[in-house]
Design a protein around this motif. Structure first.
Motif, short mmCIF file in Angstrom:
data_model
loop_
_atom_site.label_atom_id
_atom_site.label_comp_id
_atom_site.label_asym_id
_atom_site.label_seq_id
_atom_site.Cartn_x
_atom_site.Cartn_y
_atom_site.Cartn_z
N VAL A 143 39.95 21.65 -12.75
CA VAL A 143 38.52 21.60 -13.05
C VAL A 143 37.81 22.87 -12.57
N ARG A 144 38.18 23.30 -11.38
CA ARG A 144 37.56 24.48 -10.79
C ARG A 144 37.67 25.71 -11.71
N LEU A 145 38.82 25.81 -12.41
CA LEU A 145 39.06 26.98 -13.24
C LEU A 145 38.05 27.10 -14.37
N LEU A 146 37.59 25.95 -14.86
CA LEU A 146 36.80 25.95 -16.08
C LEU A 146 35.32 25.67 -15.84
N CYS A 147 35.00 25.04 -14.71
CA CYS A 147 33.65 24.48 -14.60
C CYS A 147 32.75 25.25 -13.64
N ASP A 148 31.44 25.19 -13.95
CA ASP A 148 30.44 25.79 -13.10
C ASP A 148 30.01 24.83 -11.99
N TYR A 149 30.07 23.54 -12.33
CA TYR A 149 29.49 22.53 -11.46
C TYR A 149 30.45 21.35 -11.43
N VAL A 150 30.59 20.72 -10.28
CA VAL A 150 31.57 19.62 -10.18
C VAL A 150 30.91 18.36 -9.63
N ILE A 151 31.26 17.24 -10.26
CA ILE A 151 30.78 15.94 -9.79
C ILE A 151 32.01 15.13 -9.40
N VAL A 152 32.04 14.58 -8.19
CA VAL A 152 33.18 13.77 -7.76
C VAL A 152 32.77 12.31 -7.77
N MET A 153 33.55 11.49 -8.45
CA MET A 153 33.22 10.05 -8.56
C MET A 153 34.27 9.22 -7.85
N LYS A 154 33.79 8.11 -7.27
CA LYS A 154 34.70 7.15 -6.67
C LYS A 154 34.07 5.77 -6.81
N ASP A 155 34.84 4.80 -7.24
CA ASP A 155 34.36 3.43 -7.40
C ASP A 155 33.04 3.35 -8.16
N GLY A 156 32.92 4.10 -9.24
CA GLY A 156 31.73 3.99 -10.08
C GLY A 156 30.50 4.69 -9.55
N GLN A 157 30.66 5.44 -8.46
CA GLN A 157 29.50 6.14 -7.92
C GLN A 157 29.83 7.61 -7.70
N ILE A 158 28.77 8.43 -7.70
CA ILE A 158 28.97 9.85 -7.42
C ILE A 158 28.97 10.02 -5.91
N VAL A 159 30.07 10.57 -5.36
CA VAL A 159 30.10 10.74 -3.91
C VAL A 159 29.70 12.16 -3.50
N GLU A 160 29.93 13.11 -4.40
CA GLU A 160 29.57 14.47 -4.06
C GLU A 160 29.38 15.28 -5.33
N GLU A 161 28.44 16.21 -5.33
CA GLU A 161 28.31 17.10 -6.46
C GLU A 161 27.78 18.44 -5.99
N GLY A 162 28.06 19.46 -6.76
CA GLY A 162 27.61 20.78 -6.37
C GLY A 162 28.32 21.84 -7.18
N PRO A 163 27.93 23.10 -6.98
CA PRO A 163 28.61 24.19 -7.68
C PRO A 163 30.10 24.18 -7.33
N ALA A 164 30.94 24.51 -8.35
CA ALA A 164 32.38 24.38 -8.19
C ALA A 164 32.90 25.12 -6.97
N ASP A 165 32.45 26.34 -6.76
CA ASP A 165 32.96 27.13 -5.64
C ASP A 165 32.68 26.47 -4.31
N ARG A 166 31.45 25.96 -4.19
CA ARG A 166 31.04 25.34 -2.93
C ARG A 166 31.92 24.10 -2.63
N ILE A 167 32.13 23.26 -3.66
CA ILE A 167 32.92 22.04 -3.48
C ILE A 167 34.34 22.39 -3.06
N MET A 168 34.89 23.43 -3.67
CA MET A 168 36.26 23.79 -3.35
C MET A 168 36.36 24.37 -1.94
N ARG A 169 35.36 25.14 -1.56
CA ARG A 169 35.46 25.81 -0.26
C ARG A 169 35.11 24.89 0.90
N ASN A 170 33.95 24.25 0.84
CA ASN A 170 33.67 23.29 1.91
C ASN A 170 33.13 21.98 1.38
#
Lengths: 289, 544
Positions: B493-520
């Motif tokens: 996902v990181r390779l292609l996307c500007d922004y990432v949303i992480v879902m778990k059990d039907g809810q969004i647990v984290e979202e943010g710019p791809a680089d930020r999510i990958m780094r911290n």
């Protein structure tokens, strides 16, 4: 990707030739089928005698060069009658199977695609039909509706419909949420179009096996009805009646009256039974290379 | 311990003889874990079936020697083989659900193996089966003994398969793609378990996989196969840092790693500069408080529990999560195949969630929102040629016919890099990558504005995945598309996307710019996802 030299793919004709060559049984079945079709189309034109012409002087003659299958009690040529009867018997079975194919497909496809109460109602209805001894049901229908060829067709169609409906329902049901059905919706196809043009055609290969087996049963069924005096009436040449009439003479030694029409009946049913697998391979694009 | 010399396997097919394995030589030492890596059709699975002598009908070993602890496996009698399978050599299969009998309790299935090989009697079989379940770290083993396979999760089923494979203390374990189809965290759990069990019992193992990164992490030595031959072998670090063979280099390149760009997945001579894509600060899709509840047999199932996010014009958003997190439900609602229970989906500021999916087919916005499906094989009608599949949306939604339609279909084929000669083929006559291209061509045929990519590369080999991902990047720049990339793999996902949303059990647990999510990553679950992905050794760029 990088596969530059492409192996040639087969066209429909090459595939047909492949299917026939790969399986000698299929080739035999198609050969016999072609012969039956020939008899049905050209039979009345090529037979040596008029199937209805009586000749009291030549009654009950055993098979000879003049009369290959012998003659019956009023001097009609059994060979001519057997060949001419092909058209009627094939017509009854093809019409009945076509009718049950269409009705069964519609009922089954609707039940399989939309499900719900429609599915439940339809299934119980089909269960009810199948709960009857099918031949007895057909007898009842013909007896109630009247003794005509159309009614034999309707009766045979009714008893065969549940088999098609069941089959189509199962085939449609497993593909209802397939990716290609979803994709078809995204391409702007309504539910009805998705069902008719995308899902249903994929049910055809197993249907073909059913169709060919059913053609055999339908011929047997029509002959059976005629045998017990329902449906086709004498003096029309028809395999079932001929066997029924001939049966009276077996005791007195005139075996050819019943044996030859019976043999022909068996040949036709056998052909259709063999045809199924070959037909399925032909309509299934996945069998192509 | 196991020695394979010049093994060759052929299959008789309608188009003549197919040589699946063309003379491979392998040695496996005691206690060693050997990885056989290759893409589909490389003959890696066939090799393992040949070792066990369980080739399909039509397949036969045509040459070579297979020796296991002094036993000639190629010539051993079938009776002896039956004894060897399970007790000496056992196997874990690709699909754990298919490997288990669906109508028998898992405990009984373990007992069968134990009793078959005389390891247990009627009296103590149950006890031993429960021990076997405990050995593969199944919690509450007594209760699980009575479970049917359908009551267990995929990871749990694979543990049961491991328990069956290990029940008779074999000395060699062959694992054929043991984690394909499992979630990434489950994959890690299963692989860690298998590795620990092998180490504890001093067994040898062959791990067959298409994932070079996975093999590098768990194997002592790696063999790379292509077209039935071994092209390279060596230890993982050596394979990654200094691949010798061109094919190995291509595989190493195509394996997504930290810090690499999408172009570096391709072989060096195909790395054109990435075309830039413009992100406008104008929302194309706005999802507000979306929920979806299904009526399950045991009460309502909350697949999506009130999620909100937006996709800007030209933006690529990644929706990441494991199976059952609601990401597929969300994408089906967005593409209007499914109606939400509540909430709104604004497309260009107008709610489209209120229009029933059944009627959206005739909406003018149908052509603006399209989707590339997860399984390219399943998403193409088996009775339609590639040409018919690509033409379908053009015929139905744009009313194109005749020469214009033919021209457009061929233009699209060129756009997605599908050779024109393949257009009249049926799906089963195309390779996985070609089918993926047909699916993409169909989805972009009407130049949609919003394209949902539902794990479009999940079923593809890594080298094909590299090509498809790069194709998607190019298309985005050329057509100005906005993507919602649904996937379980953060590294892809990181390779292609500007922004990432992480879902778990039907809810969004984290979202943010791809680089930020990958780094911290801030949420522990995101951290867990990142940790679970196999980490291939870094690639030292050879000084060429």
């Amino acid at each position: 990707m990088t596969d530059a030299p492409l192996p040639r793919t087969q066209g429909t004709w090459a595939h047909l030739v492949y299917v026939l060559r790969a399986n000698p049984v299929t080739l035999l079945a198609f050969g016999m089928f072609a012969f039956l079709i020939f008899c049905a189309v050209f039979g009345p034109a090529v037979v040596p005698y008029d199937p209805l012409a009586t000749n009291a002087a030549k009654s009950l003659q055993p098979p000879s060069w003049e009369h290959w299958f012998g003659t019956d009690q009023i001097g009609r040529d059994v060979f001519s009658r057997v060949i001419v009867a092909t058209r009627l018997d094939l017509m009854i079975s093809v019409a009945a199977v076509a009718l049950s194919f269409v009705v069964g497909s519609i009922l089954g496809a609707v039940a399989g695609y939309w499900g719900g109460w429609l599915d439940s109602v339809l299934n119980r209805f089909l269960d009810t039909i199948m709960a009857f001894p099918l031949f007895v049901l057909a007898m009842g229908i013909v007896a109630a509706l009247g003794n005509t060829i159309e009614n034999i067709i309707y009766a045979t169609a009714i008893i065969n419909t549940p088999f098609y409906a069941r089959l189509v329902r199962a085939e449609v049901n497993i593909r209802r949420n397939a990716g290609f059905a979803q994709a078809a919706k995204l391409c702007g196809n309504s539910d009805l179009r998705v069902l008719a043009f995308h899902i249903f055609p994929n049910a055809l290969p197993p249907m073909m096996v059913q169709v060919s087996l059913n053609l055999g049963w339908a011929i047997l069924n029509a002959a059976g009805l005629s045998f017990i005096g329902l449906g086709v009436r004498p003096p029309t040449p028809e395999w079932g009646i001929m066997v029924a009439e001939g049966a009276n003479f077996i005791v007195s030694g005139e075996w050819w009256l019943a044996v030859f029409p019976g043999l022909w009946l068996m040949l036709a049913v056998f052909t259709f039974n063999l045809l199924g697998d070959g037909l399925r391979d032909i309509v299934d694009p996945r069998k192509r290379t | 311990m196991l020695s394979v010399r010049d093994l060759a396997v052929s299959f008789q097919t309608r188009n003549g003889e197919v040589r699946a394995v063309r003379g491979i030589t392998l040695e496996l030492g005691k206690g060693e874990i050997l990885g056989i890596v290759g893409e589909s059709g490389s003959g890696k699975s066939v090799t393992s079936y040949a070792l066990m002598r369980i080739l399909d009908a039509g397949g036969s070993i045509t040459a070579g020697e297979v020796t296991y602890s002094g036993i000639d496996l190629r010539r051993a009698a079938e009776r002896d083989m039956r004894d060897i399978r399970g007790r000496e050599i056992s196997m874990i299969f690709q699909n754990p659900r298919a490997a288990l009998n669906p109508i028998r309790k898992v405990g009984h299935q373990i007992e069968d193996v134990l009793r078959q090989h005389g390891r247990a009697t009627r009296a103590d079989a149950r006890q031993k089966a429960i021990e076997a379940l405990k050995a593969v770290r199944i919690k509450d083993a007594e209760a699980r003994y009575d479970a049917y396979p359908f009551e267990l999760s995929g990871g749990m089923c694979q543990r049961v398969v491991c328990a069956i494979a290990l029940a008779c203390d074999p000395r060699l374990l062959i694992a054929d793609e043991p984690t394909t189809g499992l979630d990434i965290t489950t994959q890690k759990a299963v692989m860690d378990l298998v590795r620990d069990l092998i180490r504890d019992r001093g067994m040898s193992s062959i791990l067959i996989t298409h994932d070079l990164g996975l093999a590098a992490q768990y194997c002592d030595r790696i063999v790379v196969m292509k077209d039935g031959r071994i092209v390279e072998q060596g230890d993982p670090v050596q394979i990654f840092s200094a691949p010798q063979h061109a094919y190995t280099r291509k595989l190493v390149d195509a394996t997504p790693r930290e810090g690499e760009s999408i172009r570096s997945l391709l072989p060096p001579d195909e790395r054109h500069p990435t075309l830039p894509h413009k992100v406008h600060n104008r929302p194309l899709i706005e999802v507000k408080d979306l929920t979806k509840t299904y009526q399950g047999k045991s009460g309502p199932v909350h697949a999506v529990r009130g999620i909100s996010f937006r996709v800007d014009q030209g933006q690529s958003v990644g929706l990441v999560g494991e199976s059952g997190c609601g990401k597929s439900t969300t994408s089906e609602i967005l593409v209007r195949l499914l109606d939400p229970t509540s909430g709104a989906v604004l497309f260009d500021g107008h709610d489209i969630a209120g229009i029933p999916a059944r009627r959206f087919v005739r909406d003018t916005r149908r052509k603006d929102i399209q989707m590339v499906f997860q399984d390219a094989t399943d998403s193409l009608n088996p009775r339609h040629s590639a040409r018919q599949s690509i033409a379908e949306p053009l015929r139905r939604l744009a009313g194109m016919r005749g020469a214009k339609l033919t021209a457009r279909v061929e233009e699209l084929a060129v756009l997605v890099g599908l050779p024109l000669a393949l257009l009249d083929r049926f799906p089963h006559q195309l390779s996985g990558g070609q089918k993926a291209r047909v699916g993409i061509a169909r989805a972009v045929a009407l130049e949609p504005r919003f394209l949902i990519l539902d794990e479009p590369t999940a079923a593809l080999d890594v080298s094909i995945q590299a090509l498809v991902l790069n194709l998607l990047v190019d298309l985005r720049a050329k057509l100005g598309l906005s993507y919602l990339f649904v996937s379980h793999d953060l590294h892809v996902v990181r390779l292609l996307c500007d922004y990432v949303i992480v879902m778990k059990d039907g809810q969004i647990v984290e979202e943010g710019p791809a680089d930020r999510i990958m780094r911290n990553p801030t949420h522990p679950y995101t951290q867990e996802l990142l940790d679970a992905a196999p980490k291939p050794p870094a690639r030292r760029v050879a000084a060429e």
